[in-house]
Scaffold this active site. Structure first.
Site, PDB file in Angstrom:
ATOM      1  N   LEU A  98      -4.920   2.202   1.112  1.00  0.00           N
ATOM      2  CA  LEU A  98      -3.554   1.682   1.134  1.00  0.00           C
ATOM      3  C   LEU A  98      -3.623   0.148   1.144  1.00  0.00           C
ATOM      4  CD1 LEU A  98      -0.868   3.254   3.466  1.00  0.00           C
ATOM      5  CD2 LEU A  98      -0.688   0.962   2.539  1.00  0.00           C
ATOM      6  N   HIS A 118      12.659   0.745  -0.873  1.00  0.00           N
ATOM      7  CA  HIS A 118      12.088   1.677  -1.857  1.00  0.00           C
ATOM      8  C   HIS A 118      13.040   1.924  -3.026  1.00  0.00           C
ATOM      9  CE1 HIS A 118      10.322   2.686   2.063  1.00  0.00           C
ATOM     10  NE2 HIS A 118       9.243   3.075   1.405  1.00  0.00           N
ATOM     11  N   GLU A 173      -2.651  -2.565  -1.800  1.00  0.00           N
ATOM     12  CA  GLU A 173      -2.246  -2.843  -3.179  1.00  0.00           C
ATOM     13  C   GLU A 173      -3.019  -4.029  -3.755  1.00  0.00           C
ATOM     14  OE1 GLU A 173      -0.150  -2.162  -0.768  1.00  0.00           O
ATOM     15  OE2 GLU A 173       0.931  -0.390  -1.458  1.00  0.00           O
TER      16      GLU A 173
END
Lengths: 369, 340
Positions: free
Chosen positions: B68, B139, B70
């Protein structure tokens, strides 16, 4: 249903057509009509066309409203003789809706099939159950939908097949041999795979040359040839069309190229252009078309000629051209000489089998009878 | 042959076909297989919404579950691209791009330029965009304008399954970095999609509906909304042309200008926030280059300048609606009496 009353229905042009829009009536209610008369203009998302009368009588009812969309087979008009009373016609119209609904169910069967052949997996459509076999062979860059105005009419008298040649439509895009001989071998492989011993070959443009080549190479398999706007009958071909079709990579480039196919350029709708772009963008298509146009039509010259050889045979031949064909000169129609039945149809371009479908169908039916 | 499949299936199929065609295509991302370090079944996840599901069984270790982080795996993908691979990295939500901006803006977008054209960076970064999924402010954003601002990046946002497949195949074959924006609200939408491979060139807008009176320009989810608006407008006698931009960088100005020259009116619909957006870009370009053709001021229908609300009621109001598009068109035409 009343036998004296004949329906005019929304036609089904092509496998995917489910509805069409009435754009205008060419005959007012009350007009006398005869077979072949153009009655009403219809537009689909793919193509604009004209519905012709199949009967003699009077146009008694104009039901389809202009600019209104109707499902395929919906009743849009009625033809009957003058002596049929109005009440009978009204009853016919009222009853028609229920009958159409009952028939809709049988339309669910798949309209095309695939078959594995030495030339790859080929898509085809099959209609009718007549004793004679007819195979419809599209032209360069075409597919079996080029016969959408013909296949059902011919199926009244014969078992009719229409295939996508290798490199075309939904058939495999690999071309083992990009030549007339190669395409002819693919056609014979298709006939073998489907156990078609002998057939009347009806070819358009490049497909006409394929039909002729096959008649020369395998005369026992070919009952007759019909050559429509056919290649192989002379030297010239419009390189602006063949090269333009191969090279066009956008809607803007493709539309003027496609307009050369028709007598009336307005026949080319946005959807027709989009559908051909979708085909051209499939992997392998550009390579296949480039190979074929290089082998057959390089520099505006047709490399493969079949006219002379065909003239020397006794294969029954029908030659049809549109008088305003802008892809292949219509004077090529005379190339086989008086041995062939020749018809040059006015107000039609290269896609004469779409633009003058009723006349073309009539000629083919007489030819194969 | 063509058949109806969903936007999500179309993306899966594009990845599968390109992996079969080209052994340098690899996939990286969080949980795109079974979840890094998680015990149990491989292929259990296939990405947060299952887009890559089934690909591990076909292509094995060419799919890699990443930690996790990026900045680590987007950087790795960009580096691999510079070294001859064609990586497709899945970044879940475009909203998370902030943590790896340097890798994208300052590295991937600049390699070709900084190395005098000698380096290419054929990387695709796939990410979900857009609201309507009840996934709240972090999101749900439509951050496309952040990426169109950067020279050297290509930015794609398909509105339907056919385009999703063809544009993703083009993105993978393209030698420049591509930000591939997938609208999560469209994942279930179906279209007629050929089974074979095909590539849709970048920089070609699609005219999805012809019209005479007004040009509606959108991308992603705003395209089906514009089509609904066009249906409504047709009932009151207004004929709307609908243009789907498909790719935002490069952008097809010619199609937009030609259309406005025919209709004389422009309404741009953008799910991004209103300032410095695709909407302002298109409106400004048309005002500058086709001012003489305009019969009314260009209108913009966008999200408001707020975070995406978590309240479902407010979220639905946040996304440009067909009604808002109709109202904007009426601003360009003046009041139109309903035919009904």
């Amino acid at each position: 249903m009343n036998e004296r009353i004949k329906p005019i229905v929304m036609p089904k042009w092509g496998l995917s057509m489910s509805e069409g829009k009435v754009t205008g009536w060419l005959k007012p209610a009350g007009s006398p009509v005869a077979p072949g008369d153009e009655i009403v203009e219809v537009e689909t998302d793919k193509i604009a066309g004209v519905v012709e009368a199949h009967e003699t009588g009077t146009l008694r009812r104009v039901i389809g409203e202009p600019d209104t969309v109707y499902p395929v087979k919906a009743l849009i008009g009625v033809i009957a003789d003058d002596e049929v009373p109005d009440a009978e016609i009204d009853a016919y119209v009222a009853e028609y809706a229920t009958q159409a609904a009952a028939e809709a169910a049988e339309e669910e069967a798949p309209r095309t099939h695939f078959i594995d052949t030495p030339a790859g997996r080929l898509r085809y459509a099959k209609r009718g159950e007549g004793a004679e076999n007819v195979i419809l062979i599209h032209g360069f860059g075409g597919d079996l939908d080029n016969w959408l105005f013909n296949i059902d009419a011919l199926a009244e008298a014969a078992t009719v097949y229409a295939l996508d040649l290798p490199g075309h439509g939904q058939s495999d895009k690999k071309l083992a041999d990009p030549s007339l001989k190669g395409l002819s071998a693919a056609l014979l492989g298709f006939m073998d795979a489907l156990d078609i011993a002998r057939a009347h070959l009806v070819g358009h443009s490049m497909g006409g040359a394929v039909a002729a080549r096959t008649a020369l190479d395998a005369p026992g398999r070919v009952a007759s040839v019909t050559l429509i706007g056919s290649a192989g009958l002379g030297d010239e071909i419009n390189a602006g069309y063949t090269d333009g079709f191969v090279q066009a990579s956008s809607r803007r480039e493709l539309k003027p190229v496609l307009e050369q196919l028709f007598h009336d350029p307005d026949t080319v709708t946005r959807q027709l252009v989009d559908d051909l772009l979708k085909y051209k963008r499939l992997d392998g298509v550009t390579e296949a078309l480039t190979a074929l146009s290089g082998a057959l039509f390089a520099g505006g010259r047709q490399a493969d000629q079949v006219a002379q050889a065909l003239a020397a045979t006794d294969v029954p031949a029908l030659v049809i051209f549109g008088a305003s064909d802008k892809v292949i000169p219509p004077d090529h129609a005379q190339a086989i000489g008086t041995r062939a039945t020749v018809e040059v149809i006015e107000d039609a371009g290269h896609m004469v089998q779409m633009e003058k479908a009723a006349r073309v169908n009539e000629l083919i039916l007489a030819h194969i009878a | 042959m063509a058949r109806m499949i969903s936007y999500k299936q179309a993306i899966n199929e594009a990845l599968d076909l390109e992996m079969r065609r080209d052994p340098t295509v690899i996939l990286l991302g969080e949980d795109i297989v079974g979840g890094a370090g998680a015990p149990g079944e491989m292929d259990a996840w296939g990405g947060v919404l299952g887009v890559t599901k089934g690909l591990h069984a076909k292509h094995g270790n060419r799919l890699m579950d990443t930690p996790l982080s990026e900045s680590a795996y987007i950087g790795a993908a960009i580096g691999a691209a510079a070294c001859g691979m064609r990586p497709v990295a899945e970044l879940m939500f475009l909203d998370f791009m902030g943590v790896c901006f340097d890798q994208i803006f300052n590295q991937a977008a600049k390699f070709k330029y900084m190395f005098g054209g000698k380096a290419k960076t054929p990387v695709v970064i796939r990410a979900m965009v857009g609201a309507g999924f009840r996934a709240a402010a972090q999101h749900s954003q439509m951050l496309t304008p952040l990426f169109t601002h950067i020279p050297g990046l290509k930015v794609v946002c398909p509105s339907n399954a056919y385009d999703a497949k063809g544009l993703l195949i083009q993105a993978i074959r393209d030698d420049d970095p591509v930000i591939f924006c997938e609208h999560k609200a469209l994942y279930g939408s179906e279209a007629d999609v050929p089974e074979e491979s095909y590539a849709i060139p970048f920089g070609e807008a699609n005219i999805v509906r012809d019209g005479r009176d007004v040009t509606l320009v959108g991308y992603g989810l705003t395209v089906p909304r514009a089509l609904t608006a066009a249906d409504t407008l047709a009932r009151s006698g207004v004929s709307a042309e609908v243009i789907d931009l498909r790719t935002l960088s490069p952008i097809d100005w010619d199609t937009v200008i030609e259309s406005v020259e025919n209709t004389g009116r422009l309404v741009v619909i953008d799910e991004a926030n209103p300032r410095c957006s695709i909407a302002t870009d298109v409106a400004a370009y048309v005002a500058q280059n086709a001012f003489g053709a305009l019969k009314a001021a260009p209108q913009m229908v966008t999200a408001p300048h707020t975070p995406v609300p978590f309240s479902p009621v407010l979220e639905d109001l946040y996304i440009p609606s067909a009604d808002a598009i109709v109202a904007a068109v009426h601003k360009t035409t003046g009041p139109v009496k309903s035919a009904a």
